[in-house]
Design an enzyme around this catalytic site. Sequence first.
Site, PDB file in Angstrom:
ATOM      1  N   CYS A  67       0.813  -1.224   0.000  1.00  0.00           N
ATOM      2  CA  CYS A  67       0.000   0.000   0.000  1.00  0.00           C
ATOM      3  C   CYS A  67       0.843   1.269   0.000  1.00  0.00           C
ATOM      4  CB  CYS A  67      -0.950   0.011   1.193  1.00  0.00           C
ATOM      5  SG  CYS A  67      -0.189  -0.450   2.759  1.00  0.00           S
ATOM      6  N   HIS A 106      -3.293   6.410   4.214  1.00  0.00           N
ATOM      7  CA  HIS A 106      -1.873   6.575   4.530  1.00  0.00           C
ATOM      8  C   HIS A 106      -1.416   7.940   4.024  1.00  0.00           C
ATOM      9  CE1 HIS A 106      -1.787   2.533   5.768  1.00  0.00           C
ATOM     10  NE2 HIS A 106      -1.063   1.974   4.819  1.00  0.00           N
TER      11      HIS A 106
END
Lengths: 328, 328
Positions: free
Chosen positions: B129, B242
Site C-alpha cells: 500500500c 496513509h
Amino acid sequence: MNSHNVAVVGATGAVGREMQKTLEERDFPYNKLKLIATERSAGKKFKIKGKEHVVEAIKPGIFEDIDIALFSIGSSPSKEIVPQAVKEGAVVIDNSNAFRMDDNVPLVVPEINPEEIKNNNGIIANPNCSTIQLVVVLKPLYEMAGIKRIVVNTYQAVSGTGKAAIDELDKQVRDYVNNKELKSEVYPHQIAFNILPHIDVFFDNGYTKEEMKMVRETRKILNDDKLAITATAVRVPVFYGHSEAVNIELEEDITTDELRKSLQETEGIKIVDEYPVTIMTENDDDVLVGRIRRDNSIENGFNLWVVANNLRKGAALNAVQIAEKLVK
Amino acid sequence: MNSHNVAVVGATGAVGREMQKTLEERDFPYNKLKLIATERSAGKKFKIKGKEHVVEAIKPGIFEDIDIALFSIGSSPSKEIVPQAVKEGAVVIDNSNAFRMDDNVPLVVPEINPEEIKNNNGIIANPNCSTIQLVVVLKPLYEMAGIKRIVVNTYQAVSGTGKAAIDELDKQVRDYVNNKELKSEVYPHQIAFNILPHIDVFFDNGYTKEEMKMVRETRKILNDDKLAITATAVRVPVFYGHSEAVNIELEEDITTDELRKSLQETEGIKIVDEYPVTIMTENDDDVLVGRIRRDNSIENGFNLWVVANNLRKGAALNAVQIAEKLVK
C-alpha cells in the site's frame, strides 16, 4: 542572589501550568513566586510547594519585585508585555516566537549553548518545541562529524497548540464514540483520526511558520547560518509528545556505534531500545532516541527517531533549566 | 473473453471487502463471482450487484471455473494457495508480499507499468500500500527529470494491519472516553493517542520489513535497481488512509510549476490546494498531493505531501484495475 523572586506569566495556560509544576518538582530556589495572567484568569488559585498562589492580572509595576519572569503568553502579547517586565527589572525567559531571531536575544538550550545566557540584555528566548528536541540530538553529531544536511518530518501533539486544541481532540473522540458529528473550531480540519500537514501560518515559499522556525532556530542555536535543513511539520491526533523522523547526512564517516555512543553520553538524551513511542514522554523529561540506523541511500547517512515532551523539554522544562543556569 | 469468472479470496477481510465493493462500484464485467475464504468464514453472506453471495471455503478444484482470482490472505497462506489457483487455471492477482520480488512475477501499478501484465506466468503481484501511492507520484517525475534520491516518512492507518487493528483503535478510544484502562493486543504499544515507528518485523539492518518493501518494490516498479531511497514507516492513530512526507532530489532542474503540472496531468493523481488530509481519501480513489514546494537545502530538491486510501488504491482498487487491464 541565593533566592529569587520568580514570576510565571501566562500561568494558567498549558505551558504555564507545566512551568508551575516544573518549578515545584525541581525545587527551584525561589523566594517568592508570582503567578501572572490576563484579567480573565486573575483570581484563579494554584497550590505549589504546599502554598496557595492566587493569579494576579498584568498591571504596571507588577514586575518591580521580580528577578526572573518565565513568559508563555504567545507572540503578540509577549511583544507588548516583555519590554515592561525588562524595564521593571526582571530578566525574562520568553517561550514565544517574538524575540527568538533577534540578534540581541540569546536563543538557548541549556545542554547546548548555556554560555549564551550571559549575553542577554534582559531577554532570553526559549526555542520552539520541535526545534529543542531536534538540536539536542544534532549538537553532539555536529561536533563529532559535521552535518551536511537534515531532512526532518514531525508528528506533533495537539498540546503544542494549547488547551483549546487538547479539548478539541478530546471532544471529537467523545463525539465519535457517541455517534455525534465531529466539529472543528481550533483546526481547519477534524484532528481525531486524521493527519494535518499544517502547523501555524503559510509563507509565500510554501512552508509553514513552524517549519521555518525549525530551519532558522536550528541554524541560530548551532551557530551555522548555512546549515542545510528542510522540514515538514505535521499535526497528529496525539495529546502530548512530539515525534520526529530525522534523516541526517554527516560530513564525516562515523560508525552507527560511534553515533549511538555520542548520543548516549549527551546530557538530556536517553536511547530507547528498540524504539521510543510518544506516550513514554509523559513521564520522562529526556529527549528519547531510537531507530538509529544507517541510511544507505547516501554516504554518511543516518535515520533517527526522536521523541520528547513538547510541554516539558519543548517548553516549560527548557525555560526552567535556563532559569537554573541564570541563578548559578 | 467478454465475461469472466472472478474469485475474491480472503473475501471477508478488510481488503477483501473492499475488493467486493470495488468490483461492484466499477461494474466489473464478471459472469460469476465467487467469494472464497477460510473454513471459519465460510457460509457468511454478502450482497453484490443486488445478488446474494455465500462465502465458500478453500478446497481442491474450487478455482477450476475461475479466470481471475483476487487474493488478499497474507503472505504465508498465499504461498500455499496461489499455486493451487494457478494450477487450476486462474490468473492470480495477489495482494500479499509472497511473490512481489520474484523475478518471474510482474509487480504492477496500472498507471505506471501496465505493459508488465502480459509477462505474467499466472501470478501478478499487487505492491504494498505505501509503495503504490509513492510510485504513482514518483513515476512522472522520474521520467521528466530523473530521481537522484528519495527520503520518505509515512503516517500509516491501522486498517493497513487489518480488521483487528481497526477494532483495537476503536476499543482504545472507547475505553479512554469511559475512563477504562487501555489494552493492547494487536500492537506492542497503545495506538490511540500514540505514534509507533514500527510496521512489520525488524531486519538486522535496523529497518522494518515495511520500510524495505518500500525500497525494493519502488526500485522494481521504476525498473531502477540503484535508485537511492530511504524510508521510515510509522503507524498513527488513524483508521483509513496513509500519508507520506516525500523529499525528492531530482537529477535535473525543473520549476515547481513544471513539477505540479506534470503531476496534475498524471492519471490517478489529484492536486489538492492547499493540502489534502487523510480523511479526504475515504471518498476519493485518487492519490492526493499537496504541500508541493522547493527544498532549498539541496539542488533540485522538492517536498511533497502524498495521501491515499490504503485499502482502495493501496490494495483493492489497484488489484481490480490490474484485473480490468487483464480482461481488455
